[in-house]
Design a protein around this motif. Structure first.
Motif, PDB file in Angstrom:
ATOM      1  N   LEU B  57       0.813  -1.220   0.000  1.00  0.00           N
ATOM      2  CA  LEU B  57       0.000   0.000   0.000  1.00  0.00           C
ATOM      3  C   LEU B  57       0.851   1.277   0.000  1.00  0.00           C
ATOM      4  CD1 LEU B  57      -2.874  -0.996   2.470  1.00  0.00           C
ATOM      5  CD2 LEU B  57      -2.972  -0.875  -0.004  1.00  0.00           C
ATOM      6  N   GLY B  58       2.165   1.117   0.144  1.00  0.00           N
ATOM      7  CA  GLY B  58       3.058   2.277   0.095  1.00  0.00           C
ATOM      8  C   GLY B  58       2.954   3.012  -1.228  1.00  0.00           C
ATOM      9  N   ILE B  60       0.411   3.985  -2.643  1.00  0.00           N
ATOM     10  CA  ILE B  60      -0.614   5.049  -2.567  1.00  0.00           C
ATOM     11  C   ILE B  60       0.040   6.371  -2.152  1.00  0.00           C
ATOM     12  CG2 ILE B  60      -2.734   5.777  -1.348  1.00  0.00           C
ATOM     13  CD1 ILE B  60      -3.417   2.736  -1.251  1.00  0.00           C
ATOM     14  N   THR B  61       0.918   6.309  -1.141  1.00  0.00           N
ATOM     15  CA  THR B  61       1.625   7.520  -0.699  1.00  0.00           C
ATOM     16  C   THR B  61       2.475   8.057  -1.853  1.00  0.00           C
ATOM     17  OG1 THR B  61       1.761   6.502   1.464  1.00  0.00           O
ATOM     18  CG2 THR B  61       3.126   8.437   1.116  1.00  0.00           C
ATOM     19  N   GLU B  62       3.192   7.142  -2.501  1.00  0.00           N
ATOM     20  CA  GLU B  62       4.101   7.559  -3.578  1.00  0.00           C
ATOM     21  C   GLU B  62       3.329   8.274  -4.692  1.00  0.00           C
ATOM     22  OE1 GLU B  62       6.401   4.367  -5.281  1.00  0.00           O
ATOM     23  OE2 GLU B  62       6.869   5.593  -7.031  1.00  0.00           O
ATOM     24  N   MET B  64       0.199   9.502  -4.696  1.00  0.00           N
ATOM     25  CA  MET B  64      -0.616  10.672  -4.321  1.00  0.00           C
ATOM     26  C   MET B  64       0.222  11.876  -3.884  1.00  0.00           C
ATOM     27  SD  MET B  64      -4.035   9.058  -2.598  1.00  0.00           S
ATOM     28  CE  MET B  64      -4.724  10.632  -2.187  1.00  0.00           C
ATOM     29  N   VAL B  65       1.525  11.659  -3.652  1.00  0.00           N
ATOM     30  CA  VAL B  65       2.387  12.815  -3.334  1.00  0.00           C
ATOM     31  C   VAL B  65       3.247  13.160  -4.551  1.00  0.00           C
ATOM     32  CG1 VAL B  65       4.251  13.684  -1.876  1.00  0.00           C
ATOM     33  CG2 VAL B  65       2.390  12.363  -0.857  1.00  0.00           C
ATOM     34  N   PHE B  66       3.994  12.171  -5.040  1.00  0.00           N
ATOM     35  CA  PHE B  66       4.914  12.477  -6.137  1.00  0.00           C
ATOM     36  C   PHE B  66       4.214  12.646  -7.487  1.00  0.00           C
ATOM     37  CE2 PHE B  66       8.467  10.689  -3.397  1.00  0.00           C
ATOM     38  CZ  PHE B  66       8.897  11.958  -3.045  1.00  0.00           C
ATOM     39  N   PHE B  68       2.287  14.862  -8.073  1.00  0.00           N
ATOM     40  CA  PHE B  68       2.264  16.308  -8.299  1.00  0.00           C
ATOM     41  C   PHE B  68       3.628  16.858  -8.718  1.00  0.00           C
ATOM     42  CE2 PHE B  68      -1.304  15.864  -5.239  1.00  0.00           C
ATOM     43  CZ  PHE B  68      -2.288  16.518  -5.941  1.00  0.00           C
TER      44      PHE B  68
END
Lengths: 160, 443
Positions: B57-58, B60-62, B64-66, B68
């Motif tokens: 699930l990591g 998702i962070t990658e 949804m942040v990168f 942009f």
């Protein structure tokens, strides 16, 4: 608790303004530096994007607090008030639980790549990536508050 | 791979992927129907997909942040929203409306024409239809009230003319389309100029026709001296699009930098020239802009992860292959896309349509040889019509709420304008030169 939430609201709004000034200021500095001083800089682009990422997550928290996220309500509006409250309660709980499942993976990911430095400003990626779990955590908090309010309203409605 | 055991494992894996995706789609549509905000719907259905597949699930962070990180163009959005809010909070819209009224107020249905012309001028300063409706639009409705127009008609004219906002540059939906398609923002902006003017002319022609039929009065005819006075008062405000577009097309600054210059210019006008702004107001305006950027950016972040799932499932490629196999010529394909967007626009939010549907149809559009700038302008025009089509017409809701007018009569009055705008859409679809003429000459 109410006092704490008010302070939290102030902090969220204050941070939003700070990051917005950061975004606007850095783009303005870039324009000034490139076209007036004829000396383009590399850091403003990176800095403004990082400010934007923080604005997105702080703004998403504020929109959750205000209940202003866009939703499709044509079918929802057809239900009775009681059913709508139940949908809100279970919908929010479902969203909260699923977002909670991502937290440990998110922290692991940040631990894994967080020490890598950004290309222009040389700041660790963790500074940027942490905006995600913090933002999601705050969103969960506000969804929790909304859920409590809906439960109270539902109980009141059942009594009457 | 010829080993039957391998084949069996491969088929099972294929099935697991399909089941994960089907469940993801079911959760997405269910959350949608139950009014879970669209951004959350995209995020939770993507989480379910990765959970069922057993993926880390990591990601998702990658995503949804990168997601942009290389989207510098998106930074223009909060700054254009701020420009619109600044313009609306000071006396700038007032001056623009007065100038527009002196130009066309003498025609039959004059105040309504003034409403359209002020929208066209305001379009060159902001990229948002809602900003247009709640700024000069609201002012025009008050003027139309004074001239004894029926309130639902005034709202319908305002809603229809506000759709010009994101067609004439700058434009927030075009910025997002550019991010999705890779088409040049500069060319998209230029491509919107003529269609925006055609929309304005179409709406004014319809107003003239309705004014004749309903016996609306002519407005006051201003002498040249009054027109020049209004022009002088509005001159510095009218320079905003000149500075913005002149800066972009002369290569002085990028569209994102232009948005910062627009904010600086609006602040200069309000604080130094017109002296109509207090710093206390600035704090509340920035707070609103942060919230708007947040809910918009969060939908974009949700679309990043949902788009990632769709890409993993190769849905755009499958749809492109399906459409290619149908052997449709590009005009039929464009007609199909227009019909699809017009129908979906009745039910879905503009940004949702843009961020979810566009990435799915883009490969097919590109394979059919359709110019991405032409397609972009046509799509944005479609989305703008969606803002005034019931049951989910955001502009209709906004104006009904702001003017305390019931929705049904506004919808009734809006229908002729919807038909007119669909006509303009078809013209822009089938005569691509209307869109591509300026980008070809100046691009």
């Amino acid at each position: 608790m109410k006092k704490l939430l008010e302070i939290l609201n102030l902090v969220e709004r204050f941070l939003g303004i700070i990051f917005f000034i950061g975004l606007f200021g850095s783009i303005s500095i870039q324009v000034f530096s490139r076209y007036i001083l004829r000396h383009p800089l590399t850091w403003p682009t990176e800095f403004s994007i990082y400010c934007y990422i923080y604005i997105v997550y702080i703004g998403a928290v504020l929109a959750t607090r205000e209940g202003s996220h866009v939703g499709f309500d044509i079918i929802y509006e057809r239900f009775s008030k009681k059913t709508r409250l139940l949908i809100n309660i279970f919908g929010n709980i479902f969203v909260i639980l699923l977002i909670l499942t991502t937290f440990s993976a998110s922290i692991d990911y940040i631990k894994l790549v967080g020490s890598i430095k950004s290309s222009a400003m040389n700041i660790p990626w963790s500074v940027i990536l942490i905006s995600f779990p913090i933002g999601m955590g705050m969103i969960i908090l506000h969804l929790g508050i909304w859920t409590t309010l809906h439960i109270r309203e539902f109980i009141l409605l059942r009594k009457t | 791979m010829d080993n039957p055991a391998y084949k069996r494992i491969y088929i099972i894996e294929e099935n697991i992927m399909s089941i994960a995706f089907i469940i993801c789609l079911i959760i997405f549509f269910l959350s949608f129907a139950l009014r879970i905000p669209v951004a959350f719907g995209m995020i939770i259905s993507s989480i379910c997909y990765f959970l069922i597949k057993g993926d880390d699930l990591g990601i998702i962070t990658e995503v949804m942040v990168f997601g942009f990180e290389d989207k510098f163009i998106l930074l223009a959005i909060p700054l254009f929203i701020l420009t619109a809010r600044l313009m609306n909070s000071g006396g700038i819209t007032n001056r623009i409306y007065r100038f527009a009224d002196t130009l066309v107020g003498h025609m039959k249905g004059g105040v309504a024409h003034g409403n359209v012309v002020s929208s066209i001028i305001f379009s060159g300063m902001t990229g948002s239809a809602l900003a247009d409706a709640s700024g000069p639009g609201l002012m025009a409705i008050k003027a139309m009230d004074d001239a004894k127009y029926e309130r639902p008609f005034s709202c319908a004219v305002t809603a229809a003319s506000a759709t010009i906002g994101p067609i004439i540059p700058p434009s927030i939906p075009m910025i997002i389309y550019s991010m999705l398609s890779g088409a040049s923002v500069g060319s998209l902006f230029l491509g919107g100029v003529i269609p925006g003017l055609v929309m304005g002319a179409g709406i004014m022609a319809l107003i003239y026709f309705l004014a004749e039929r309903r016996g609306y009065q002519k407005g006051e005819k201003y002498p040249l001296k009054a027109i020049l006075k209004a022009f002088k008062e509005a001159f510095l405000s009218l320079m905003t699009p000149v500075i913005l577009l002149g800066g972009i097309y002369s290569g002085v600054f990028t569209p994102t930098e232009a948005s910062a210059v627009a904010v600086l210019y609006a602040l200069f006008l309000l604080i130094i020239v017109y002296r109509q702004f207090r710093f206390k107001d600035l704090v509340s305006v920035i707070n609103d802009v942060v919230e708007n950027t947040g809910f918009l950016g969060f939908i974009i972040a949700g679309a990043f992860i949902f788009g990632h799932v769709i890409a993993l499932e190769q849905l755009p490629a499958v749809i492109a292959e399906f459409l290619t196999n149908l052997n449709l010529n590009k005009w039929v394909l464009l007609l199909l896309v227009n019909v699809l967007f017009l129908i979906l626009g009745c039910f879905l939010d503009t940004m949702v349509l843009l961020l979810i549907v566009i990435p799915i149809v883009l490969p097919a559009i590109s394979q059919a040889g359709i110019d991405p700038v032409h397609f972009g302008v046509v799509v944005v025009l479609n989305l703008m019509i969606g803002l005034i089509t019931p049951p989910f017409g955001m502009l209709l809701f906004t104006l009904s709420g702001l003017t305390y007018t019931p929705l049904s009569p506004i919808i009734r009055e809006t229908i002729p304008f919807i038909i007119m705008l669909i006509l303009v859409l078809l013209i822009c679809t089938y005569i691509p030169e209307i869109v591509l003429f300026l980008p070809k000459i100046l691009g």
